[in-house]
Design an enzyme around this catalytic site. Structure first.
Site, PDB file in Angstrom:
ATOM      1  N   SER A 107      -5.340  -0.827   2.870  1.00  0.00           N
ATOM      2  CA  SER A 107      -4.212  -0.493   2.436  1.00  0.00           C
ATOM      3  C   SER A 107      -3.990  -1.512   1.073  1.00  0.00           C
ATOM      4  O   SER A 107      -4.942  -1.201   0.127  1.00  0.00           O
ATOM      5  CB  SER A 107      -3.081  -0.486   3.216  1.00  0.00           C
ATOM      6  OG  SER A 107      -1.735  -0.314   2.573  1.00  0.00           O
ATOM      7  N   ASP A 246      -0.081   2.038  -3.995  1.00  0.00           N
ATOM      8  CA  ASP A 246      -1.121   0.893  -3.531  1.00  0.00           C
ATOM      9  C   ASP A 246      -2.264   1.427  -3.460  1.00  0.00           C
ATOM     10  O   ASP A 246      -2.504   2.304  -3.707  1.00  0.00           O
ATOM     11  CB  ASP A 246      -0.135   0.077  -2.147  1.00  0.00           C
ATOM     12  CG  ASP A 246      -0.207   1.203  -1.189  1.00  0.00           C
ATOM     13  OD1 ASP A 246      -0.363   2.410  -1.321  1.00  0.00           O
ATOM     14  OD2 ASP A 246      -0.297   0.722   0.075  1.00  0.00           O
ATOM     15  N   ASP A 248      -4.144   2.534  -1.011  1.00  0.00           N
ATOM     16  CA  ASP A 248      -4.324   3.939  -0.207  1.00  0.00           C
ATOM     17  C   ASP A 248      -3.241   5.088  -0.655  1.00  0.00           C
ATOM     18  O   ASP A 248      -3.393   5.943   0.165  1.00  0.00           O
ATOM     19  CB  ASP A 248      -4.681   3.586   1.263  1.00  0.00           C
ATOM     20  CG  ASP A 248      -3.227   3.167   2.005  1.00  0.00           C
ATOM     21  OD1 ASP A 248      -2.285   2.706   1.325  1.00  0.00           O
ATOM     22  OD2 ASP A 248      -3.132   3.360   3.269  1.00  0.00           O
ATOM     23  N   ASP A 250       0.048   5.178  -0.148  1.00  0.00           N
ATOM     24  CA  ASP A 250       1.209   5.524   0.734  1.00  0.00           C
ATOM     25  C   ASP A 250       2.294   4.559   0.351  1.00  0.00           C
ATOM     26  O   ASP A 250       3.494   4.899   0.978  1.00  0.00           O
ATOM     27  CB  ASP A 250       0.767   5.465   2.177  1.00  0.00           C
ATOM     28  CG  ASP A 250       0.460   4.054   2.750  1.00  0.00           C
ATOM     29  OD1 ASP A 250       0.491   3.449   1.703  1.00  0.00           O
ATOM     30  OD2 ASP A 250       0.382   4.017   4.104  1.00  0.00           O
TER      31      ASP A 250
END
Length: 466
Positions: A107, A246, A248, A250
């Site tokens: 992430s 960000d 990833d 989400d």
């Protein structure tokens, strides 16, 4: 349930150290694959199949190969989609009717970290019972199916196109983004290919930054966790609005033409307000312990019920499902619209905000004119493992004094970090000076309490006097 490897967001850590090593990740793939083989009731001759996606970290190649080997050894077919946002993997797992989805990502963490996250066949976080079963199998020796029953792998070449169309389908058919200039920061992460296409195909002029990943620059000075990057992009490009994701894809942050930032509480308020006005009300909204008190009060003025979950999008989603409420999110930018997707999605959340703005002819600031955010200050205090901060008299006395002084016009929140040896001290309220004063006073008491634990037992302790 207490897991050895699985945290609130899968398995995560520094690459090259347990548990993010090639050997362990291959065993994890085998354990997860074996669990699927046992759990799934498929027609004779059919194998379970999983989808593996990743972000742009250089370690993704290594971990992808290890996972693929583990799944294949367990007799599970593997579909590979390459760099794709985490919510895209959740969607594609559901759309392709697969048994599970796997994301290789850490992430918003730096590139040196990586992790493994699983989704169920329905595109939701893996149930606790399944995680527990996988954990149990990790303690067993790794085996291998005979050659005739080994899993196979293939690449999905149209994964990006499928997800782009899915995102666009969540935007109202009677609206478009023509005439809107968007500064889009993709954090050199998993959304670098798909996010620009989504907004461009809906009619926007897109000025993209953070779309040149090289394996080591993910989240490095860009993305939703670096607000200055988005402000700079908006001002330098003369954009009408800024959107930052960000690593990833989400998490979401937005900015207006002047560079003013709007976090998850602002954005969730805009979505909730629009739905309350144009639909048959909003059943309720789920936030977290960190959601701003001003956000809660603004929802109350709209007669929208509000509930707080523990910090973490997993807990937000659980409470949404328990209450039957489609909307939820964190002030960090995780926004979940369950009537649009099964998980939090930065692109789809941005589209819901843009739909509200376009439908009402408003700017971000105009849509938030009735939302008065309270000053909020968070201080992290380092504490040793096992430190009993809840029963410390000094910390408790400082927190009680702060609560009395705020007199219903603010609140105090103390919580231990779930990932670091930190006590998080948060104070918010109408009076910014009081917030600053009491957050530092409680943090000072906490530091004194921690210091007192290091004093040898033969020395007098000053715990509780700070």
């Amino acid at each position: 349930m207490s897991n050895k490897y699985f945290g609130t967001d899968g398995v995560r850590g520094l690459v090259g150290r347990m548990p993010i090593t090639p050997e362990f990740v291959m065993r994890l793939g085998f354990a997860a694959g074996t669990t699927l083989v046992v759990r799934e009731s498929l027609p004779v001759g059919e194998r379970p199949a999983v989808l593996i996606g990743k972000d742009t970290r250089v370690s993704g190649y290594l971990l992808e190969a290890a996972l693929e080997a583990g799944f294949a050894a367990a007799g599970v077919d593997v579909m590979l989609c390459g760099p794709m946002p985490t919510p895209a993997v959740a969607y594609l797992t559901r759309a392709l009717r697969l048994q599970a989805g796997v994301v290789i990502s850490a992430s918003h963490n730096p590139y040196q970290d990586n992790g493994i996250k699983f989704f169920s066949a329905g595109g939701k976080k893996l149930p606790d019972a399944v995680e527990a079963e996988i954990e149990a199998r990790l303690g067993e020796p790794m085996g291998c199916m005979d050659s005739a029953r080994l899993g196979r792998a293939r690449r999905i070449n149209d994964a990006a196109g499928r997800y782009i169309e899915f995102c666009k389908s969540t935007f109202p058919n009677d609206l478009d983004l023509r005439g809107l200039k968007i500064a889009l920061d993709c954090a050199h992460g998993a959304a670098y290919q798909v996010a620009p296409a989504v907004f461009h195909e809906l009619g926007a002029e897109v000025e993209s930054v953070g779309v040149s990943p090289n394996g080591v620059n993910i989240n490095d000075g860009v993305g939703a966790t670096v607000p200055e990057s988005l402000k700079r992009a908006v001002l330098e490009t003369g954009a009408d609005i800024g959107i930052a994701l960000d690593g990833d894809g989400d998490r979401l942050l937005m900015a207006d033409a002047g560079g003013r930032l709007f976090d998850g509480d602002h954005l969730l308020y805009i979505i909730s307000r629009e739905r309350a006005a144009r639909r048959h009300g909003v059943q309720g909204v789920v936030g977290t312990l960190m959601s701003n008190l001003g956000f809660e009060h603004a929802l109350s003025r709209l007669d929208i019920p509000f509930a707080r979950a523990r910090v973490g999008d997993r807990y937000v989603l659980e409470l949404q499902q328990e209450r039957g409420w489609p909307l939820g999110g964190e002030n960090s930018g995780h926004i979940i619209c369950l009537d649009k997707h099964s998980t939090g999605d930065g692109i789809i959340a941005a589209l819901q905000v843009l739909a509200a703005l376009r439908g009402n002819g408003e700017t971000l600031a105009e849509a938030c004119v009735d939302l008065a955010m309270y000053p909020q200050q968070l201080i992290n205090v380092v504490m040793p493992a096992g430190f009993d901060w809840k029963n410390d008299q000094g910390i408790g006395a400082a927190a009680e004094a702060a609560t009395r002084d705020l007199d219903g016009r603010g609140r105090v929140l103390l919580r231990a970090s779930g990932t670091e040896p930190l006590l998080r001290v948060m104070v918010e309220g109408e009076d910014g000076a009081l917030v600053a004063e009491w957050s530092e006073a409680i943090a000072t008491a906490a530091r004194a309490a921690v210091a007192a634990t290091a004093v040898p037992s033969t020395q007098p302790s000053h715990r509780g006097k700070g």
